[in-house]
Motif scaffolding. Structure first.
Motif, PDB file in Angstrom:
ATOM      1  N   ARG A  17       1.290   6.338  -1.065  1.00  0.00           N
ATOM      2  CA  ARG A  17      -0.715   7.168  -0.862  1.00  0.00           C
ATOM      3  C   ARG A  17      -1.727   5.324  -0.860  1.00  0.00           C
ATOM      4  O   ARG A  17      -2.774   5.388  -0.040  1.00  0.00           O
ATOM      5  CB  ARG A  17      -1.127   7.227  -2.378  1.00  0.00           C
ATOM      6  N   ALA A  18      -1.066   4.448   0.463  1.00  0.00           N
ATOM      7  CA  ALA A  18      -1.440   3.564   0.509  1.00  0.00           C
ATOM      8  C   ALA A  18      -1.755   4.107   2.053  1.00  0.00           C
ATOM      9  O   ALA A  18      -0.954   5.331   2.583  1.00  0.00           O
ATOM     10  CB  ALA A  18      -0.477   2.163   0.386  1.00  0.00           C
ATOM     11  N   LEU A  19      -3.226   3.277   2.220  1.00  0.00           N
ATOM     12  CA  LEU A  19      -4.017   3.540   3.702  1.00  0.00           C
ATOM     13  C   LEU A  19      -2.299   3.515   4.570  1.00  0.00           C
ATOM     14  O   LEU A  19      -2.036   2.376   4.477  1.00  0.00           O
ATOM     15  CB  LEU A  19      -4.753   3.366   4.044  1.00  0.00           C
ATOM     16  N   GLY A  20      -2.539   4.388   5.646  1.00  0.00           N
ATOM     17  CA  GLY A  20      -1.611   4.362   6.883  1.00  0.00           C
ATOM     18  C   GLY A  20      -2.239   3.547   8.143  1.00  0.00           C
ATOM     19  O   GLY A  20      -3.587   2.483   8.599  1.00  0.00           O
ATOM     20  N   PRO A  21      -1.477   2.909   8.675  1.00  0.00           N
ATOM     21  CA  PRO A  21      -1.906   2.551  10.237  1.00  0.00           C
ATOM     22  C   PRO A  21      -2.514   2.614  11.167  1.00  0.00           C
ATOM     23  O   PRO A  21      -3.143   2.191  11.940  1.00  0.00           O
ATOM     24  CB  PRO A  21      -0.229   2.405  11.008  1.00  0.00           C
ATOM     25  N   ASP A  22      -2.955   3.668  10.613  1.00  0.00           N
ATOM     26  CA  ASP A  22      -4.303   4.584  12.257  1.00  0.00           C
ATOM     27  C   ASP A  22      -5.877   4.460  11.385  1.00  0.00           C
ATOM     28  O   ASP A  22      -6.796   4.906  11.870  1.00  0.00           O
ATOM     29  CB  ASP A  22      -4.397   6.010  12.269  1.00  0.00           C
ATOM     30  N   THR A  23      -5.332   3.666   9.786  1.00  0.00           N
ATOM     31  CA  THR A  23      -7.227   3.441   8.924  1.00  0.00           C
ATOM     32  C   THR A  23      -7.346   2.058   9.549  1.00  0.00           C
ATOM     33  O   THR A  23      -6.901   0.908  10.438  1.00  0.00           O
ATOM     34  CB  THR A  23      -7.113   3.563   7.867  1.00  0.00           C
ATOM     35  N   ASP A  24      -8.745   1.733   9.044  1.00  0.00           N
ATOM     36  CA  ASP A  24      -9.062   0.448   9.171  1.00  0.00           C
ATOM     37  C   ASP A  24      -8.971  -0.695   7.829  1.00  0.00           C
ATOM     38  O   ASP A  24      -8.755  -1.968   8.639  1.00  0.00           O
ATOM     39  CB  ASP A  24     -10.533  -0.162   8.530  1.00  0.00           C
ATOM     40  N   ALA A  25      -7.533   0.041   7.230  1.00  0.00           N
ATOM     41  CA  ALA A  25      -6.981  -0.807   5.947  1.00  0.00           C
ATOM     42  C   ALA A  25      -5.915  -0.613   5.858  1.00  0.00           C
ATOM     43  O   ALA A  25      -5.173   0.031   4.705  1.00  0.00           O
ATOM     44  CB  ALA A  25      -8.039  -1.688   4.948  1.00  0.00           C
ATOM     45  N   PRO A  26      -4.954  -0.857   6.599  1.00  0.00           N
ATOM     46  CA  PRO A  26      -3.637  -0.251   6.570  1.00  0.00           C
ATOM     47  C   PRO A  26      -2.961  -0.574   5.431  1.00  0.00           C
ATOM     48  O   PRO A  26      -2.734  -2.520   5.363  1.00  0.00           O
ATOM     49  CB  PRO A  26      -3.027  -0.629   7.891  1.00  0.00           C
ATOM     50  N   GLY A  27      -2.125  -0.888   4.756  1.00  0.00           N
ATOM     51  CA  GLY A  27      -1.730  -0.471   3.194  1.00  0.00           C
ATOM     52  C   GLY A  27      -2.196  -0.708   2.119  1.00  0.00           C
ATOM     53  O   GLY A  27      -2.408  -0.937   0.603  1.00  0.00           O
ATOM     54  N   LEU A  28      -4.153  -0.869   2.601  1.00  0.00           N
ATOM     55  CA  LEU A  28      -5.000  -1.033   0.891  1.00  0.00           C
ATOM     56  C   LEU A  28      -4.480   0.472   0.060  1.00  0.00           C
ATOM     57  O   LEU A  28      -4.252   1.924   0.662  1.00  0.00           O
ATOM     58  CB  LEU A  28      -6.448  -0.829   1.644  1.00  0.00           C
ATOM     59  N   LEU A  29      -3.821   0.182  -1.427  1.00  0.00           N
ATOM     60  CA  LEU A  29      -3.521   1.491  -1.733  1.00  0.00           C
ATOM     61  C   LEU A  29      -4.233   1.300  -3.217  1.00  0.00           C
ATOM     62  O   LEU A  29      -4.787   2.722  -3.693  1.00  0.00           O
ATOM     63  CB  LEU A  29      -2.093   0.827  -3.077  1.00  0.00           C
ATOM     64  N   ALA A  30      -5.006   0.554  -3.673  1.00  0.00           N
ATOM     65  CA  ALA A  30      -6.317   0.821  -4.896  1.00  0.00           C
ATOM     66  C   ALA A  30      -6.686  -0.040  -5.206  1.00  0.00           C
ATOM     67  O   ALA A  30      -7.328  -1.709  -4.160  1.00  0.00           O
ATOM     68  CB  ALA A  30      -5.204   0.947  -5.648  1.00  0.00           C
ATOM     69  N   ALA A  31      -7.858  -0.260  -5.836  1.00  0.00           N
ATOM     70  CA  ALA A  31      -9.345  -1.269  -6.106  1.00  0.00           C
ATOM     71  C   ALA A  31      -9.556  -1.045  -7.534  1.00  0.00           C
ATOM     72  O   ALA A  31      -9.038  -0.381  -8.554  1.00  0.00           O
ATOM     73  CB  ALA A  31     -10.488  -0.926  -5.451  1.00  0.00           C
ATOM     74  N   GLY A  32     -10.357  -2.208  -7.810  1.00  0.00           N
ATOM     75  CA  GLY A  32     -10.636  -2.611  -9.180  1.00  0.00           C
ATOM     76  C   GLY A  32      -9.523  -3.013 -10.554  1.00  0.00           C
ATOM     77  O   GLY A  32      -8.621  -3.859  -9.831  1.00  0.00           O
ATOM     78  N   GLY A  33     -10.018  -3.268 -10.902  1.00  0.00           N
ATOM     79  CA  GLY A  33      -9.020  -3.046 -12.785  1.00  0.00           C
ATOM     80  C   GLY A  33      -9.598  -5.032 -12.544  1.00  0.00           C
ATOM     81  O   GLY A  33      -9.291  -5.970 -11.804  1.00  0.00           O
ATOM     82  N   THR A  34      -9.256  -5.677 -13.966  1.00  0.00           N
ATOM     83  CA  THR A  34      -9.592  -7.307 -13.950  1.00  0.00           C
ATOM     84  C   THR A  34      -8.027  -7.670 -13.480  1.00  0.00           C
ATOM     85  O   THR A  34      -6.986  -7.967 -14.273  1.00  0.00           O
ATOM     86  CB  THR A  34      -9.721  -7.216 -15.847  1.00  0.00           C
ATOM     87  N   LEU A  35      -8.238  -8.906 -13.150  1.00  0.00           N
ATOM     88  CA  LEU A  35      -6.820  -9.487 -12.727  1.00  0.00           C
ATOM     89  C   LEU A  35      -7.101 -10.480 -13.818  1.00  0.00           C
ATOM     90  O   LEU A  35      -7.204 -11.485 -14.049  1.00  0.00           O
ATOM     91  CB  LEU A  35      -7.544 -10.373 -11.631  1.00  0.00           C
ATOM     92  N   THR A  36      -5.730  -9.767 -14.779  1.00  0.00           N
ATOM     93  CA  THR A  36      -5.371 -10.840 -15.330  1.00  0.00           C
ATOM     94  C   THR A  36      -3.321 -10.973 -15.630  1.00  0.00           C
ATOM     95  O   THR A  36      -3.018 -10.504 -14.261  1.00  0.00           O
ATOM     96  CB  THR A  36      -4.841  -9.797 -16.966  1.00  0.00           C
ATOM     97  N   PRO A  37      -2.895 -11.892 -15.821  1.00  0.00           N
ATOM     98  CA  PRO A  37      -1.366 -12.088 -15.218  1.00  0.00           C
ATOM     99  C   PRO A  37      -0.201 -11.620 -16.135  1.00  0.00           C
ATOM    100  O   PRO A  37       0.150 -10.905 -15.234  1.00  0.00           O
ATOM    101  CB  PRO A  37      -1.335 -12.839 -16.432  1.00  0.00           C
ATOM    102  N   GLU A  38      -0.773 -10.088 -16.756  1.00  0.00           N
ATOM    103  CA  GLU A  38      -0.489  -9.152 -17.342  1.00  0.00           C
ATOM    104  C   GLU A  38      -0.568  -7.751 -15.852  1.00  0.00           C
ATOM    105  O   GLU A  38       0.827  -6.936 -15.060  1.00  0.00           O
ATOM    106  CB  GLU A  38      -0.828  -8.164 -18.135  1.00  0.00           C
ATOM    107  N   ARG A  39      -1.602  -7.855 -15.308  1.00  0.00           N
ATOM    108  CA  ARG A  39      -1.511  -6.900 -14.148  1.00  0.00           C
ATOM    109  C   ARG A  39      -1.009  -7.502 -13.367  1.00  0.00           C
ATOM    110  O   ARG A  39      -0.804  -6.524 -12.108  1.00  0.00           O
ATOM    111  CB  ARG A  39      -3.306  -6.616 -13.749  1.00  0.00           C
TER     112      ARG A  39
END
Length: 243
Positions: A17-39
């Motif tokens: 479901r990551a953005l494809g090569p014909d987009t402005d951000a190829p490979g972008l999958l998700a956003a957000g979430g607190t950055l922790t070692p577990e994540r």
């Protein structure tokens, strides 16, 4: 549209479901979430990594294709071989592992990158990596001064390279050579390099399809993690005689 991550869960959407090569951000999958070692651990085991700038929420990527350096294919040029030989033979020159991980992160963050405005190694990302035992730094020291190095993540029989810096010529390349030595010692066959660059290609890096990369992770990232992460000067000899 991409998914917004919920702090109540460490789940990520499937990589297709990551953005494809014909987009402005190829490979972008998700956003957000607190950055922790577990994540971070949950992401890396899936081949997903964070990459974002100041003022942005965490952005998570799963590019296709993926740049990897197979440690058996590492190319040690004649000039780099001579550099490593001089370094190994010079008093006061040494490789240290995890001696000052925070300093390596700060140095990588302050290193200008071609085509980038500012750094993606933002303070909250630095804090999360320093708190994560799976993050390692390979450091080049000369006469007690940190002159270059790199950092990355080790999970099982997989190493994920993140960033490097140098304050003296070839200091980061020397650290990379040391990393290849360690990976060979620990039977780690691939170093993830994420994005294709001319420099990595010259050292033996090559692109693989995302599904191939994910299959490799499934076979290797869940294995027992090797260690301890220590370095011995004999590693140079094995690199120089086997590459």
């Amino acid at each position: 549209m991409i998914d917004w991550l919920d702090d109540a869960s460490l789940e990520f959407p499937p990589s297709h479901r990551a953005l494809g090569p014909d987009t402005d951000a190829p490979g972008l999958l998700a956003a957000g979430g607190t950055l922790t070692p577990e994540r971070l651990a949950a992401a890396y085991r899936r081949g997903i990594f964070p990459w974002y700038g100041p003022g942005q929420p965490p952005l998570w990527w799963a590019p296709d294709p993926r740049m990897v350096l197979k440690t058996a294919d590492f190319k040690l040029s004649r000039s780099l071989r001579k550099t490593v030989q001089r370094f190994a033979a010079t008093p006061g020159c040494e490789i240290r592992i995890d001696h000052d991980r925070a300093a390596v992160l700060r140095a990588c963050a302050s290193t200008p990158r071609e085509g980038q405005d500012g750094t993606w190694i933002v303070p909250e990302l630095q804090a999360a990596y320093v708190a994560w035992p799976a993050m390692h730094s390979v450091e080049t020291w000369v006469d007690g001064e940190l002159v270059g190095g790199l950092y990355g993540v080790n999970l099982g029989r997989m190493f994920y390279g993140e960033s490097m810096f140098m304050r003296r010529t070839d200091a980061s390349k020397i650290a990379l050579c040391a990393l290849v030595c360690l990976c060979r010692e620990f039977d780690i066959p691939w170093i993830d390099c994420q994005q294709n660059t001319r420099h990595l290609a010259s050292l033996g890096g090559a692109e693989v399809a995302r599904n191939v990369f994910e299959a490799h992770l499934a076979a290797h990232a869940g294995a027992a993690t090797p260690g301890p992460w220590t370095y011995h000067p004999d590693h140079w000899h094995r690199l120089l005689t086997s590459t």
